[in-house]
Design an enzyme around this catalytic site. Structure first.
Site, PDB file in Angstrom:
ATOM      1  N   TYR A 177      32.618  57.288  -5.237  1.00 37.34           N
ATOM      2  CA  TYR A 177      32.417  58.196  -6.367  1.00 37.34           C
ATOM      3  C   TYR A 177      32.085  59.597  -5.886  1.00 37.34           C
ATOM      4  O   TYR A 177      31.854  59.816  -4.690  1.00 37.34           O
ATOM      5  CB  TYR A 177      31.301  57.672  -7.282  1.00 37.34           C
ATOM      6  CG  TYR A 177      29.892  57.899  -6.765  1.00 37.34           C
ATOM      7  CD1 TYR A 177      29.396  57.195  -5.683  1.00 37.34           C
ATOM      8  CD2 TYR A 177      29.071  58.862  -7.355  1.00 37.34           C
ATOM      9  CE1 TYR A 177      28.117  57.429  -5.207  1.00 37.34           C
ATOM     10  CE2 TYR A 177      27.786  59.094  -6.884  1.00 37.34           C
ATOM     11  CZ  TYR A 177      27.315  58.371  -5.805  1.00 37.34           C
ATOM     12  OH  TYR A 177      26.057  58.606  -5.326  1.00 37.34           O
TER      13      TYR A 177
ATOM     14  N   LYS B 116      30.635  57.800   0.473  1.00 40.99           N
ATOM     15  CA  LYS B 116      29.917  57.909  -0.809  1.00 40.99           C
ATOM     16  C   LYS B 116      30.308  56.705  -1.669  1.00 40.99           C
ATOM     17  O   LYS B 116      31.142  56.796  -2.571  1.00 40.99           O
ATOM     18  CB  LYS B 116      30.233  59.243  -1.497  1.00 40.99           C
ATOM     19  CG  LYS B 116      29.190  59.626  -2.545  1.00 40.99           C
ATOM     20  CD  LYS B 116      29.238  61.094  -2.868  1.00 40.99           C
ATOM     21  CE  LYS B 116      28.414  61.457  -4.080  1.00 40.99           C
ATOM     22  NZ  LYS B 116      26.978  61.281  -3.940  1.00 40.99           N
TER      23      LYS B 116
ATOM     24  N   GLU C 108      17.925  60.843   5.614  1.00 39.67           N
ATOM     25  CA  GLU C 108      18.114  61.708   4.444  1.00 39.67           C
ATOM     26  C   GLU C 108      17.253  61.174   3.316  1.00 39.67           C
ATOM     27  O   GLU C 108      16.510  60.203   3.502  1.00 39.67           O
ATOM     28  CB  GLU C 108      19.592  61.750   4.049  1.00 39.67           C
ATOM     29  CG  GLU C 108      20.174  60.377   3.723  1.00 39.67           C
ATOM     30  CD  GLU C 108      21.678  60.401   3.450  1.00 39.67           C
ATOM     31  OE1 GLU C 108      22.221  61.445   3.069  1.00 39.67           O
ATOM     32  OE2 GLU C 108      22.295  59.328   3.609  1.00 39.67           O
TER      33      GLU C 108
ATOM     34  N   LEU D 139      25.060  60.956   4.460  1.00 37.08           N
ATOM     35  CA  LEU D 139      26.183  61.517   3.722  1.00 37.08           C
ATOM     36  C   LEU D 139      26.322  62.985   4.121  1.00 37.08           C
ATOM     37  O   LEU D 139      25.324  63.702   4.226  1.00 37.08           O
ATOM     38  CB  LEU D 139      25.920  61.423   2.210  1.00 37.08           C
ATOM     39  CG  LEU D 139      27.090  61.904   1.360  1.00 37.08           C
ATOM     40  CD1 LEU D 139      28.235  60.895   1.400  1.00 37.08           C
ATOM     41  CD2 LEU D 139      26.662  62.139  -0.075  1.00 37.08           C
TER      42      LEU D 139
END
Ligand SMILES: Cc1ncc(COP(=O)(O)O)c(C=O)c1O
Length: 278
Positions: free
Chosen positions: A32, A145, A177, A201
């Site tokens: 997505y 993702k 992250e 990411l």
């Protein structure tokens, strides 16, 4: 209006129904993107579309439309929504087929929603937000993702239970992250962020903030750092499409310097806002 797009048609997003055999729903078998709309214009759309293609390719998923066609679907959706400031989520899944782990012989599904952008409170920007650290329990391909967000959901809920906004994930002693953000720290006028590997990411906001930092002559080091380093920084902030540049006040209740957003954080956020205000 909240716009939805499913089976090639625009509908009211509040009425959208996902078929029971949809693989995104059953397996999280898809990828997505989320794009912000400012003043009816999608921000950094081409970068998000490129990342969608890379995510899809990494899971051997063929997009059902060309990137140009996806762009057209999004632009038409924005027009229909009549929203000025919005967020567009779009998902591509491995389609609708009776349950079986093996790839089905059907084409991929594309769905989209366009809704008013969720807002982070103004107070968060001028005071900074609280964060916690927690173990990074995700898989080995966090650069994709993917729709599989269970560890991220659990981490974010844990942060919320501890009256914090974000959970910063720790793998092998280092910050990877946030549950839905990238993490930056400023120390002695140098900007540090975790390097790009399969552990994080590649945030579109991260990339643009790094570009701005270089333009503004802020020294940048893409280097892994520990929780202790983060807490001992002069400033720290999170980035994402949704939060832009969000100052961190504290980590595990330990305040960073005096807690208030620092000058480099403020400069980078102001410069980032200029990118869509132009
Ligand atoms: C795990 C994770 N890291 C980082 C980000 C930030 O990426 P971007 O700036 O492209 O929104 C996100 C955004 O959703 C995310 O889910």
């Amino acid at each position: 209006m909240n716009i939805g797009f499913i089976n090639g048609e625009y509908i009211n997003a509040d009425e959208a129904v996902i078929p029971i055999d949809e693989r995104g729903h059953q397996f999280g078998d898809g990828v997505y993107e989320v794009v912000k709309i400012y003043n009816s214009l999608p921000f950094l759309l081409d970068e998000h579309l490129t990342r969608l293609k890379e995510s899809a390719s990494a899971i051997q998923l063929k997009l059902p439309y060309s990137l140009d066609d996806i762009k057209k679907i999004i632009l038409e959706g924005i027009k229909r929504s009549e929203l000025l400031n919005a967020e567009v989520y779009f998902q591509v899944t491995r389609g609708i087929a009776p349950r079986n782990h093996l790839f089905p012989n059907v084409s991929a599904s594309f769905t989209m929603t366009i809704k008013p952008a969720r807002k982070v409170s103004e107070q968060s920007y001028y005071k900074g937000i609280k964060t916690i650290t927690t173990k990074d329990e995700r898989w080995a391909n966090c650069h994709i993702k993917s729709l599989n967000l269970l560890p991220n959901v659990l981490a974010k809920q844990k942060a919320n239970n501890e009256e914090s906004y974000e959970a910063i994930l720790i793998k092998d002693g280092y910050v990877t992250e946030g549950s839905s953000t990238n993490v930056f720290v400023v120390k002695n006028n140098t900007l540090y962020t975790t390097p790009l590997t399969n552990n994080i990411l590649s945030g579109i906001t991260r990339k643009n903030v790094l570009k701005l930092a270089q333009k503004l002559d802020v020294e940048v080091l893409e280097k892994s750092f520990t929780t202790e380093f983060l807490i001992s920084g002069d400033e720290a902030f999170l980035t994402s499409t949704t939060v832009e540049v969000l100052p961190i006040r504290s980590v595990n209740n330990k305040v960073i310097l005096n807690g208030d957003p620092g000058p480099i954080t403020k400069l980078l956020h102001e410069s980032f806002r200029q990118l869509y205000a132009e």
